[in-house]
Design a protein around this motif. Structure first.
Motif, mmCIF file in Angstrom:
data_model
loop_
_atom_site.group_PDB
_atom_site.id
_atom_site.type_symbol
_atom_site.label_atom_id
_atom_site.label_comp_id
_atom_site.label_asym_id
_atom_site.label_seq_id
_atom_site.Cartn_x
_atom_site.Cartn_y
_atom_site.Cartn_z
ATOM 1 N N ARG A 158 -7.839 12.704 1.861
ATOM 2 C CA ARG A 158 -7.263 13.711 2.761
ATOM 3 C C ARG A 158 -6.003 13.217 3.469
ATOM 4 N NH1 ARG A 158 -11.149 17.816 3.385
ATOM 5 N NH2 ARG A 158 -12.387 17.796 1.469
ATOM 6 N N ARG A 159 -5.259 12.323 2.808
ATOM 7 C CA ARG A 159 -3.991 11.881 3.369
ATOM 8 C C ARG A 159 -2.852 12.234 2.416
ATOM 9 N NH1 ARG A 159 -3.745 6.365 6.570
ATOM 10 N NH2 ARG A 159 -2.280 7.659 7.706
ATOM 11 N N GLN A 160 -1.667 12.385 2.984
ATOM 12 C CA GLN A 160 -0.498 12.811 2.222
ATOM 13 C C GLN A 160 0.511 11.670 2.137
ATOM 14 O OE1 GLN A 160 2.753 15.722 3.726
ATOM 15 N NE2 GLN A 160 1.305 17.033 2.620
ATOM 16 N N TYR A 161 0.855 11.299 0.910
ATOM 17 C CA TYR A 161 1.791 10.208 0.652
ATOM 18 C C TYR A 161 3.080 10.788 0.056
ATOM 19 C CZ TYR A 161 -2.332 7.225 1.104
ATOM 20 O OH TYR A 161 -3.456 6.595 1.569
ATOM 21 N N ARG A 162 4.193 10.443 0.673
ATOM 22 C CA ARG A 162 5.480 10.849 0.087
ATOM 23 C C ARG A 162 6.147 9.613 -0.503
ATOM 24 N NH1 ARG A 162 9.411 14.632 3.130
ATOM 25 N NH2 ARG A 162 9.450 12.941 4.660
ATOM 26 N N ILE A 163 6.420 9.671 -1.805
ATOM 27 C CA ILE A 163 6.999 8.540 -2.517
ATOM 28 C C ILE A 163 8.272 8.988 -3.225
ATOM 29 C CG2 ILE A 163 4.740 7.454 -2.795
ATOM 30 C CD1 ILE A 163 4.696 8.418 -5.680
ATOM 31 N N MET A 164 9.179 8.021 -3.431
ATOM 32 C CA MET A 164 10.460 8.341 -4.063
ATOM 33 C C MET A 164 10.746 7.356 -5.181
ATOM 34 S SD MET A 164 12.955 9.521 -0.909
ATOM 35 C CE MET A 164 14.173 10.128 -2.103
ATOM 36 N N MET A 165 11.368 7.879 -6.235
ATOM 37 C CA MET A 165 11.691 7.064 -7.408
ATOM 38 C C MET A 165 12.896 7.666 -8.113
ATOM 39 S SD MET A 165 8.456 8.725 -9.109
ATOM 40 C CE MET A 165 8.104 9.104 -7.394
ATOM 41 N N ARG A 166 13.485 6.861 -9.007
ATOM 42 C CA ARG A 166 14.647 7.319 -9.760
ATOM 43 C C ARG A 166 14.380 7.153 -11.244
ATOM 44 N NH1 ARG A 166 19.668 9.008 -9.217
ATOM 45 N NH2 ARG A 166 21.308 8.363 -10.671
ATOM 46 N N PHE A 167 14.743 8.177 -12.018
ATOM 47 C CA PHE A 167 14.568 8.153 -13.465
ATOM 48 C C PHE A 167 15.920 7.877 -14.123
ATOM 49 C CE2 PHE A 167 11.179 10.691 -11.701
ATOM 50 C CZ PHE A 167 10.061 10.155 -12.327
ATOM 51 N N GLU A 168 15.974 6.787 -14.880
ATOM 52 C CA GLU A 168 17.252 6.401 -15.471
ATOM 53 C C GLU A 168 17.036 5.640 -16.771
ATOM 54 O OE1 GLU A 168 19.152 4.229 -12.373
ATOM 55 O OE2 GLU A 168 17.518 2.800 -12.137
ATOM 56 N N ASP A 227 6.752 3.634 -16.155
ATOM 57 C CA ASP A 227 8.202 3.493 -16.331
ATOM 58 C C ASP A 227 8.963 3.149 -15.063
ATOM 59 O OD1 ASP A 227 10.793 3.645 -17.687
ATOM 60 O OD2 ASP A 227 11.063 5.569 -16.681
ATOM 61 N N VAL A 228 8.545 3.653 -13.906
ATOM 62 C CA VAL A 228 9.346 3.486 -12.694
ATOM 63 C C VAL A 228 8.595 2.672 -11.647
ATOM 64 C CG1 VAL A 228 10.604 5.637 -13.036
ATOM 65 C CG2 VAL A 228 8.503 5.646 -11.683
ATOM 66 N N GLN A 229 9.355 2.103 -10.737
ATOM 67 C CA GLN A 229 8.824 1.604 -9.480
ATOM 68 C C GLN A 229 9.243 2.598 -8.401
ATOM 69 O OE1 GLN A 229 6.931 -1.154 -8.907
ATOM 70 N NE2 GLN A 229 6.921 -1.799 -11.069
ATOM 71 N N PHE A 230 8.363 2.850 -7.442
ATOM 72 C CA PHE A 230 8.682 3.815 -6.403
ATOM 73 C C PHE A 230 8.616 3.152 -5.028
ATOM 74 C CE2 PHE A 230 4.122 4.542 -7.506
ATOM 75 C CZ PHE A 230 3.519 4.229 -6.307
ATOM 76 N N GLN A 231 9.123 3.869 -4.039
ATOM 77 C CA GLN A 231 9.017 3.455 -2.647
ATOM 78 C C GLN A 231 8.189 4.485 -1.885
ATOM 79 O OE1 GLN A 231 12.967 2.961 -1.038
ATOM 80 N NE2 GLN A 231 13.461 1.246 -2.398
ATOM 81 N N VAL A 232 7.439 4.008 -0.905
ATOM 82 C CA VAL A 232 6.661 4.897 -0.043
ATOM 83 C C VAL A 232 7.549 5.311 1.118
ATOM 84 C CG1 VAL A 232 4.577 5.146 1.341
ATOM 85 C CG2 VAL A 232 4.553 3.691 -0.710
ATOM 86 N N LEU A 233 7.831 6.601 1.191
ATOM 87 C CA LEU A 233 8.676 7.121 2.271
ATOM 88 C C LEU A 233 7.875 7.242 3.564
ATOM 89 C CD1 LEU A 233 11.537 8.231 2.873
ATOM 90 C CD2 LEU A 233 10.631 10.513 2.362
ATOM 91 N N ASP A 234 6.700 7.847 3.496
ATOM 92 C CA ASP A 234 5.842 7.950 4.676
ATOM 93 C C ASP A 234 4.439 8.348 4.246
ATOM 94 O OD1 ASP A 234 5.770 10.881 4.526
ATOM 95 O OD2 ASP A 234 7.781 10.851 5.360
#
Length: 521
Positions: A461-471, A432-439
């Motif tokens: 063993r890596r940490q991905y922070r991603i952001m998205m919006r639900f609308e 449903d969404v497209q996200f962005q990789v924060l870091d």
């Protein structure tokens, strides 16, 4: 908050054909990888006599097949496409006939194409002997039209999905998503591209003549039995099936005759398990112009791009008259993977020969910048979630069709922290969404991850922070999916379900301390 049940429980999926044994636990990873090394590599160790063994590399003299643009009709303001999933057969190598599945043909499917703002419908008829589904990978749409495991299409039945296209121009795709059987259905040939256009299509100097200088490339690795059938068993390889034949748009050893100075390649990793690192044999640079969800903010000059299953990349490459260059996959950097050779990390092979005519039509200059991509910032998050991927589990749970794992609130922005706890590959796809990789591990993402994404490779063993919006779309009963797009992993349970609701978020959430505006898509 109490979790909401899905609306209609589906029957327990049938057992997968040739299903592998118990899930490999982390402590056994090295032993298992070593045991399957000769069964999953392209290299000299491969010796299984029941599997088709190419005697020599292909000649790269087969004209690249271009998937046709799907026919459509306009009915009451809706653009209507028709797809029929059916059985067929192909001769991928001389003298060897392979039973296949395809949409509107023997193998793969036509390219669907629609414009932002259009209302579209796709009428899918299932002529296969099995229940299937069709998922619109990367599309923002109502969950009832998503084509996931909760929208089954029985044999001889038809399903109609309809929605309004509302997202930027992008290279998306469609494929089956039946719970427990996705890998098999994709391996048999059920895939196709879905191109979205918008007001910027045809601008920025981007090549835009479909099949001439704007070329779809569905890249898949296959393994055949000695009798010519697709091998569907991963033979114990933890990551899934790794093939020894590379098909591009369904052809082995194909050549693209180039007639323009610049060529745009829309590359889809349509494989079930293999990660590629696409480059050219002469090391030439090219412009990465788009990723899963659309164009980058500006062209990124590079000489390679890594794609895990389900990911896409749009690149623009220049050729001189009378020259040629080979698109190939270099050994991909899989990160801190235990025994990379067991997962294709040492494999290298040719994919497509580009052969330029003696005289080339001039191409427009590529723009220095495209449309701006408004970036999310951590302060934009309304809620935060944490996901840990290990074995075939997300946050300690395997997929259950009758369980809702997460509840997202409509019109909210979320920040997710996703970690691969295993020492073997995974990736991460959100419906449903497209996200962005924060870091990644606190470091800003590289240029190739600065655009919109719906699928991302998870290094161990890596940490991905991603952001998205639900609308836009609310449904308290029917769920979307989050899953690994290594299809064996998905089929064996590495998937969870979420709903988008007007209610407060539930389960794995914390309110963010931040505030402020939201990124837009």
């Amino acid at each position: 908050m109490t979790t909401a049940p899905p609306s209609i429980p589906l029957p327990t999926p049938r057992r997968r054909r040739n299903a592998v044994g118990p899930v490999v636990l982390l402590g056994a990873t090295l032993l298992t990888a070593a045991a399957v090394f000769t069964a999953c590599t392209i290299g000299p160790g491969f010796s299984d006599s029941s599997v088709f063994q190419p005697k020599a590399p292909p000649a790269f003299d087969t004209p690249l097949p271009i998937p046709p643009l799907a026919d459509s009709r306009v009915d009451g303001g809706t653009r209507v496409f028709s797809l029929t999933a059916d059985e067929g057969q192909m001769e991928f190598t001389p003298g060897m006939t392979t039973p296949t599945w395809g949409f509107n043909g023997d193998y793969l499917g036509p390219t669907l194409r629609a414009r932002r703002g259009e209302k579209v419908a796709v009428e899918v008829t299932n002529k296969l002997p099995e229940t299937t589904t069709v998922h619109w990978h990367g599309m923002h749409l109502p969950v009832a039209m998503d084509g996931g495991p909760h929208q089954p299409i029985e044999p001889d039945a038809q399903w109609r999905a309809s929605w309004r296209v509302d997202q930027p121009a992008a290279t998306l795709w469609y494929h089956p998503h039946p719970h427990g059987d996705t890998e098999e259905h994709v391996l048999r040939g059920l895939s196709g591209m879905f191109i979205v256009d918008d007001e910027n299509t045809g601008t920025y100097g981007l090549p835009a003549q479909y099949g001439v200088d704007d070329i779809p490339l569905v890249v898949q690795d296959k393994k055949f039995t000695a009798g010519g059938e697709f091998q569907l068993d991963a033979q114990g390889n933890e990551v899934g099936l790794l093939g020894n034949v590379i098909l591009t748009n369904g052809a082995w050893g194909s050549v693209l005759d180039v007639t323009t100075e610049l060529v745009r390649l829309r590359i889809l990793n349509g494989s079930s398990a293999r990660t590629y690192d696409f480059a050219f044999d002469d090391g030439r640079e090219f412009s990465l112009v788009g990723t899963d969800g659309g164009l980058l903010e500006a062209p990124h000059s590079t000489d390679h791009v890594r794609l895990s299953p389900g990911e896409r990349a749009e690149i623009v490459v220049g050729l001189e008259p009378g020259s040629e260059t080979m698109l190939r996959s270099l050994p991909p950097d899989l990160g801190n993977v235990a025994l990379p050779s067991a997962y294709g990390g040492t494999d290298e092979f040719d994919v497509l020969l580009l052969r330029a005519a003696d005289a080339l039509q001039p191409s427009a200059s590529l723009a220095d910048r495209f449309a701006p991509v408004e970036r999310f910032a951590e302060r934009d998050a309304d809620y935060e979630r944490t996901f840990e991927v290990q074995n075939r589990e997300i946050n300690g749970l395997r997929m259950d069709m009758n369980r809702i794992d997460e509840v997202m609130q409509i019109d909210s922005t979320e920040l997710w922290t996703v970690t691969n706890r295993d020492l073997f590959p995974h990736n991460w796809h959100v419906h449903d969404v497209q996200f962005q990789v924060l870091d990644i591990d606190g470091t800003p993402p590289p240029a190739e991850l600065l655009g919109w994404k719906d699928t991302i490779y998870l290094e161990p063993r890596r940490q991905y922070r991603i952001m998205m919006r639900f609308e836009d779309y609310v449904d308290d009963d029917k769920p979307y999916m989050i899953h690994c797009h290594l299809l064996l992993h998905e089929d064996e349970g590495l998937m969870s379900q979420f709903v988008v609701s007007k209610s407060e978020p539930s389960r794995n959430t914390e309110p963010s301390d931040g505030g402020g505006g939201h990124g837009t898509h």
